[in-house]
Motif scaffolding. Structure first.
Motif, short mmCIF file in Angstrom:
data_model
loop_
_atom_site.label_atom_id
_atom_site.label_comp_id
_atom_site.label_asym_id
_atom_site.label_seq_id
_atom_site.Cartn_x
_atom_site.Cartn_y
_atom_site.Cartn_z
N GLN A 191 -0.44 109.73 38.42
CA GLN A 191 -0.21 109.08 39.71
C GLN A 191 -1.49 108.94 40.54
OE1 GLN A 191 2.85 111.50 41.41
NE2 GLN A 191 4.46 110.26 40.52
N SER A 192 -2.61 109.36 39.97
CA SER A 192 -3.83 109.30 40.73
C SER A 192 -4.33 107.86 40.81
CB SER A 192 -4.89 110.18 40.07
OG SER A 192 -6.05 110.19 40.87
N LEU A 193 -4.45 107.36 42.02
CA LEU A 193 -4.90 105.99 42.22
C LEU A 193 -6.33 105.99 42.74
CD1 LEU A 193 -1.69 104.50 43.94
CD2 LEU A 193 -2.33 104.39 41.53
N THR A 194 -7.04 104.92 42.46
CA THR A 194 -8.41 104.81 42.95
C THR A 194 -8.40 104.36 44.40
OG1 THR A 194 -8.60 102.49 42.35
CG2 THR A 194 -9.17 104.11 40.65
N ASP A 195 -9.54 104.50 45.05
CA ASP A 195 -9.68 104.04 46.43
C ASP A 195 -9.38 102.54 46.52
OD1 ASP A 195 -10.02 106.06 48.18
OD2 ASP A 195 -12.18 105.77 48.50
N ALA B 26 -0.82 109.72 52.03
CA ALA B 26 -0.67 109.03 53.31
C ALA B 26 -0.39 107.54 53.09
CB ALA B 26 -1.93 109.22 54.15
N VAL B 27 -1.16 106.92 52.20
CA VAL B 27 -1.02 105.46 51.98
C VAL B 27 0.33 105.14 51.34
CG1 VAL B 27 -1.92 103.49 50.68
CG2 VAL B 27 -3.50 105.01 51.87
N LEU B 28 0.70 105.89 50.31
CA LEU B 28 1.96 105.60 49.63
C LEU B 28 3.17 105.87 50.53
CD1 LEU B 28 1.34 106.81 45.96
CD2 LEU B 28 1.07 104.52 46.93
N SER B 29 3.06 106.89 51.36
CA SER B 29 4.15 107.17 52.30
C SER B 29 4.22 106.09 53.36
CB SER B 29 3.95 108.53 52.96
OG SER B 29 3.97 109.54 51.98
N LEU B 30 3.06 105.61 53.80
CA LEU B 30 3.06 104.52 54.79
C LEU B 30 3.68 103.27 54.17
CD1 LEU B 30 2.24 103.67 57.67
CD2 LEU B 30 0.07 102.87 56.72
N SER C 295 -10.82 115.45 43.64
CA SER C 295 -9.99 114.37 44.17
C SER C 295 -9.04 114.82 45.27
CB SER C 295 -9.18 113.76 43.02
OG SER C 295 -8.39 114.76 42.43
N VAL C 296 -9.42 115.91 45.95
CA VAL C 296 -8.56 116.37 47.03
C VAL C 296 -8.43 115.29 48.10
CG1 VAL C 296 -8.53 117.90 49.02
CG2 VAL C 296 -8.72 118.85 46.75
N GLY C 297 -9.61 114.69 48.48
CA GLY C 297 -9.60 113.65 49.49
C GLY C 297 -8.73 112.49 49.06
N ILE C 298 -8.86 112.08 47.81
CA ILE C 298 -8.09 110.96 47.28
C ILE C 298 -6.61 111.28 47.33
CG2 ILE C 298 -7.57 109.64 45.19
CD1 ILE C 298 -10.14 108.77 46.34
N SER C 299 -6.23 112.47 46.91
CA SER C 299 -4.80 112.75 46.82
C SER C 299 -4.14 112.81 48.20
CB SER C 299 -4.55 114.04 46.05
OG SER C 299 -4.90 115.14 46.81
N VAL C 300 -4.87 113.32 49.18
CA VAL C 300 -4.32 113.34 50.54
C VAL C 300 -4.20 111.91 51.06
CG1 VAL C 300 -4.79 114.02 52.92
CG2 VAL C 300 -5.16 115.64 51.08
#
Lengths: 72, 163
Positions: free
Chosen positions: A36-40, B29-33, B20-25
């Motif tokens: 589920q890891s997506l890129t920026d 946020a993005v997917l929930s939005l 990837s802590v920053g990415i996962s947070v």
């Protein structure tokens, strides 16, 4: 996750579980997090979709705050 | 035999937890939005379908669908405004805040200040929920979608650090 990666995991997982290194649940969570890891760039594309959808609906909502035009 | 796998697992978990802590947070946020936005769009479509005979071509402060009176959209409750108009005003605010929040989230990273529009968005959709809760059961599908938007909005807020 690609098929090749999946096959690698399929070989590794029983070893890890049998050796008591990780539970199946832990491994499933780990694989899920990779999957589920997506890129920026992907996340920003989703943001662009959100912006497009919200902009369209904002305009509709604004129109509904204004006096109704006579229905033909 | 087992040691290489321990190393691989430790390396994998380590990279997932640190790199990837920053990415996962941000992802949360993005997917929930996105979930909240999709539900709010559906809620808005449902409200307009209850209000207008032809929501694709009609707009304005007066509902033309007879169902609107049945569910309570024509009811005047605040400052002489109908529930339909009050909902429309809150939808304007919510969608505006969503645009700003999605724009900010494109460059937002874990640890950055909380985007204030996320809080504003929560306020807007909570007000929409309160208005929806005052409608008759005929608007239950609308209420359910708004509830989904509010729940996902709470996840967005939690992800970006709203206390």
């Amino acid at each position: 996750m690609t098929v090749a990666q999946l096959l690698v995991w399929a070989q590794v997982i029983p070893t890890l579980v049998n050796a008591g290194i990780a539970t199946e649940t832990q491994i499933a969570a780990l694989i899920k997090s990779f999957h589920q890891s997506l890129t920026d760039a992907q996340l920003n594309a989703i943001c662009a979709l959100i912006i497009a959808g919200a902009t369209k609906h904002e305009a509709l909502a604004v129109a509904d705050t204004l006096p109704s035009a006579p229905v033909a | 035999m087992v040691r290489p796998f321990v190393f691989v697992l430790a390396l994998s978990i380590g990279s997932a937890a640190c790199g990837s802590v920053g990415i996962s947070v941000k992802q949360k946020a993005v997917l929930s939005l996105q979930t909240s936005e999709t539900a709010l769009e559906a809620a808005h479509d449902l409200e307009r379908a209850l209000c207008f005979n032809s929501p694709a071509t009609e707009a304005g402060d007066v509902c033309t669908n007879p169902v609107a009176a049945t569910v309570g959209l024509n009811k005047t409750i605040n400052s002489g405004k109908t529930v339909h108009v009050l909902l429309a005003m809150e939808f304007v605010g919510a969608f505006k805040d969503e645009v700003t929040a999605a724009t900010i989230l494109q460059t937002w990273k874990a640890g950055d200040p909380v985007p204030t529009t996320v809080t504003g968005y929560q306020t807007d959709i909570t007000t929409i929920l309160q208005l929806a809760q005052g409608l008759a059961p005929g608007a239950s599908a609308f209420l359910a979608k708004v509830q989904t938007a509010v729940d996902a909005g709470a996840t967005v807020a939690a992800a970006v650090g709203v206390k």
